[in-house]
Design a protein around this motif. Structure first.
Motif, PDB file in Angstrom:
ATOM      1  N   ASP A 373       0.837  -1.193   0.000  1.00  0.00           N
ATOM      2  CA  ASP A 373       0.000   0.000   0.000  1.00  0.00           C
ATOM      3  C   ASP A 373       0.876   1.249   0.000  1.00  0.00           C
ATOM      4  OD1 ASP A 373       0.910   0.376   2.647  1.00  0.00           O
ATOM      5  OD2 ASP A 373      -0.869  -0.584   3.507  1.00  0.00           O
ATOM      6  N   GLN A 374       0.228   2.409   0.068  1.00  0.00           N
ATOM      7  CA  GLN A 374       0.979   3.650  -0.050  1.00  0.00           C
ATOM      8  C   GLN A 374       1.912   3.888   1.126  1.00  0.00           C
ATOM      9  OE1 GLN A 374      -0.024   4.734  -3.105  1.00  0.00           O
ATOM     10  NE2 GLN A 374       1.827   5.956  -3.183  1.00  0.00           N
ATOM     11  N   ASP A 375       1.627   3.305   2.278  1.00  0.00           N
ATOM     12  CA  ASP A 375       2.557   3.412   3.402  1.00  0.00           C
ATOM     13  C   ASP A 375       3.893   2.752   3.060  1.00  0.00           C
ATOM     14  OD1 ASP A 375       0.811   4.815   5.015  1.00  0.00           O
ATOM     15  OD2 ASP A 375       0.044   3.037   6.036  1.00  0.00           O
ATOM     16  N   ASP A 376       3.845   1.613   2.370  1.00  0.00           N
ATOM     17  CA  ASP A 376       5.080   0.957   1.930  1.00  0.00           C
ATOM     18  C   ASP A 376       5.856   1.866   0.984  1.00  0.00           C
ATOM     19  OD1 ASP A 376       4.633  -1.561   3.258  1.00  0.00           O
ATOM     20  OD2 ASP A 376       3.150  -2.012   1.732  1.00  0.00           O
ATOM     21  N   ASP A 378       5.737   5.133   0.936  1.00  0.00           N
ATOM     22  CA  ASP A 378       6.317   6.218   1.737  1.00  0.00           C
ATOM     23  C   ASP A 378       7.656   5.794   2.337  1.00  0.00           C
ATOM     24  OD1 ASP A 378       4.152   7.831   1.215  1.00  0.00           O
ATOM     25  OD2 ASP A 378       3.247   7.622   3.190  1.00  0.00           O
ATOM     26  N   VAL A 379       7.703   4.547   2.815  1.00  0.00           N
ATOM     27  CA  VAL A 379       8.939   4.028   3.408  1.00  0.00           C
ATOM     28  C   VAL A 379      10.042   3.959   2.354  1.00  0.00           C
ATOM     29  CG1 VAL A 379      10.028   2.000   4.448  1.00  0.00           C
ATOM     30  CG2 VAL A 379       7.775   2.754   5.253  1.00  0.00           C
ATOM     31  N   THR A 408       4.054   7.510  -6.978  1.00  0.00           N
ATOM     32  CA  THR A 408       4.217   8.679  -6.121  1.00  0.00           C
ATOM     33  C   THR A 408       3.645   9.925  -6.794  1.00  0.00           C
ATOM     34  OG1 THR A 408       6.504   8.785  -6.964  1.00  0.00           O
ATOM     35  CG2 THR A 408       6.170   7.849  -4.781  1.00  0.00           C
ATOM     36  N   ASP A 412       4.006  14.011  -2.948  1.00  0.00           N
ATOM     37  CA  ASP A 412       5.064  13.192  -2.351  1.00  0.00           C
ATOM     38  C   ASP A 412       6.430  13.828  -2.574  1.00  0.00           C
ATOM     39  OD1 ASP A 412       3.299  11.263  -1.430  1.00  0.00           O
ATOM     40  OD2 ASP A 412       3.390  10.113  -3.283  1.00  0.00           O
TER      41      ASP A 412
END
Length: 461
Positions: A373-376, A378-379, A408, A412
């Motif tokens: 997901d988008q959290d991954d 972001d990391v 992204t 971002d």
């Protein structure tokens, strides 16, 4: 040649260097699908320990794909520079890792070493490194390229403005370009994946971007991501091509699947150079890669997908590219199953490309059927930016409505530049400041409704 080691009261035997490399690779679904991955974590660690003791010279003596059957192998070995390799020629893979992490491995020494490294050496050392190791070493590698601006400088992070549209609608594309520019995106390239790949459509898209860039004197470059054969035809008709594009892979057979060979890439390179459209430099090629492409076309020769990906960077560096982009999660969960595997692959690709002298960017992305997901993202974005990534993608809302994947966004890029104090390419940053879009001193961005009216009129007519 057999490779053997005893671990936990078990004797492990690896038939050849190819098998050892595959078994030492961190877990990923593509290698499991190919039937070459380690059976369990213990075997993987055993292979990594065994690989650490392999002399770097062995990769010159034991090609992973037959020299006579593969032009990528011939390219790698024929262009290897023994003089550049000499300072580390006595190292094992483990020695190489230790040296890379030491203060002795300076930016200058890494640059001097580039021509002496083969992709297999670089892939091997990545397999025995933690994520933090990959980040730390890549941070020391600076690959600077130029066309109408300068990419890869320390303290800078560029973006590809990707204004794709499902019907190649000129108004829709123009709106996305305006949106991206208002957020400081587009210094790496304004690059369109065309929905319709006929020459007339490609020509119209190139002319649109050329008009925008020339009318407003934007120090950036454009690209329509079509097959190099189409690019050559367009260049021969003097259509305004800035960067010549092609997807590439790390084996001859995989490149054949893309409809290319090294000779065709050379022709495309020369065609783009002949247009002489660069102002500050003449790096004219844009390549995209991704782990798993060779396996998807059954052209991997039993190699693990990460090693083949590294071999693609040897193809890229042959043509002095302006940009190389690993589209890391695009090929799907059959090759990189989840966020953990995508993050690891992105760090590996960036590390390997930078060590080989390639200007690496990353499409930090995933498909909707992957366990990510988008959290991954972001990391991975935050890790790669700390590792000195040359460029990333900028797409409206992170959602590519033409290619149907998640990547992204313009926002971002704003986040990561503000977080780490990173700037756009200097020439592009100066233009943004002149337009009243970006206040570089404060690292702030004015919102689109504050953009100069003269700039917005182009996209409303």
């Amino acid at each position: 040649m057999l490779y053997q080691i005893n671990v936990a009261n078990h004797h492990y035997v690896f038939e050849d260097l190819k098998e050892l490399m595959a078994k030492a690779t961190p877990e990923r679904t593509g290698d499991q699908l190919a039937g070459i991955a380690a059976e369990n974590a213990t075997e993987r660690v055993a292979a990594q320990m065994c690989l650490a003791d392999v002399p770097l010279k062995q990769f010159l003596n034991e090609p992973l794909i037959d020299y006579e059957k593969d032009e990528v192998t011939r390219l790698i070995l024929d262009e290897h520079d023994p003089a550049a390799f000499y300072p580390i020629s006595h190292f094992t893979v483990g020695d190489f890792r230790n040296w890379l992490l030491s203060s002795d491995a300076s930016t200058e020494k890494l640059q001097a070493l580039t021509a002496g490294l083969t992709p297999e050496m670089v892939a091997a050392v990545s397999k025995i490194m933690r994520n933090q190791d990959l980040i730390l070493v890549a941070k020391k590698c600076r690959i600077i390229t130029q066309f109408r601006n300068t990419i890869g400088l320390e303290g800078h992070l560029a973006t590809r403005l990707q204004p794709n549209h499902p019907t190649d609608d000129i108004l829709g594309i123009s709106a996305s370009i305006l949106d991206g520019l208002m957020y400081g995106n587009g210094d790496a390239v304004i690059g369109i994946n065309p929905a319709t790949d006929n020459l007339q459509n490609l020509s119209e898209l190139l002319k649109l971007m050329n008009h925008i860039i020339q009318e407003y004197e934007i120090p950036t470059q454009s690209c329509v991501l079509t097959h190099v054969s189409s690019g050559i035809q367009l260049a021969n008709k003097n259509v305004p091509i800035d960067l010549m594009f092609q997807s590439i892979a790390g084996t001859q057979d995989a490149n054949t699947g893309f409809g290319i060979n090294l000779s065709m890439l050379q022709e495309g390179y020369e065609a783009a150079l002949s247009l002489k459209r660069g102002t500050v430099g003449q790096n004219v090629m844009y390549f995209e890669t991704g782990q798993g492409s060779a396996l998807s076309s059954n052209s991997h020769h039993g190699l693990d997908q990460q090693t083949i990906e590294a071999r693609a960077y040897a193809v890229a560096r042959k043509f002095n590219p302006f940009l190389v982009n690993t589209v890391v999660g695009f090929i799907g969960p059959e090759y990189l199953y989840n966020g953990k595997q995508i993050i690891r692959a992105g760090l590996e690709d960036h590390f390997c490309g930078k060590l080989l002298g390639v200007p690496m960017g990353c499409d930090i992305c995933y498909t909707n059927h992957a366990d990510a997901d988008q959290d991954d993202m972001d990391v991975l974005m935050t890790l790669l930016a700390n590792a000195g990534l040359n460029f990333m993608m900028g797409i409206p809302g992170s959602d590519d409505v033409m290619l149907n994947y998640q990547t992204t966004s313009f926002h971002d890029a704003l986040y990561i530049r503000q977080l780490l104090g990173l700037k756009p390419a200097p020439e592009f940053g100066a233009w943004l400041e002149q337009q009243g879009i970006l206040k570089q001193q404060a690292g702030q961005l004015l919102w689109p409704d504050q953009a100069p009216e003269k700039f917005a009129r182009l996209f409303m007519s």
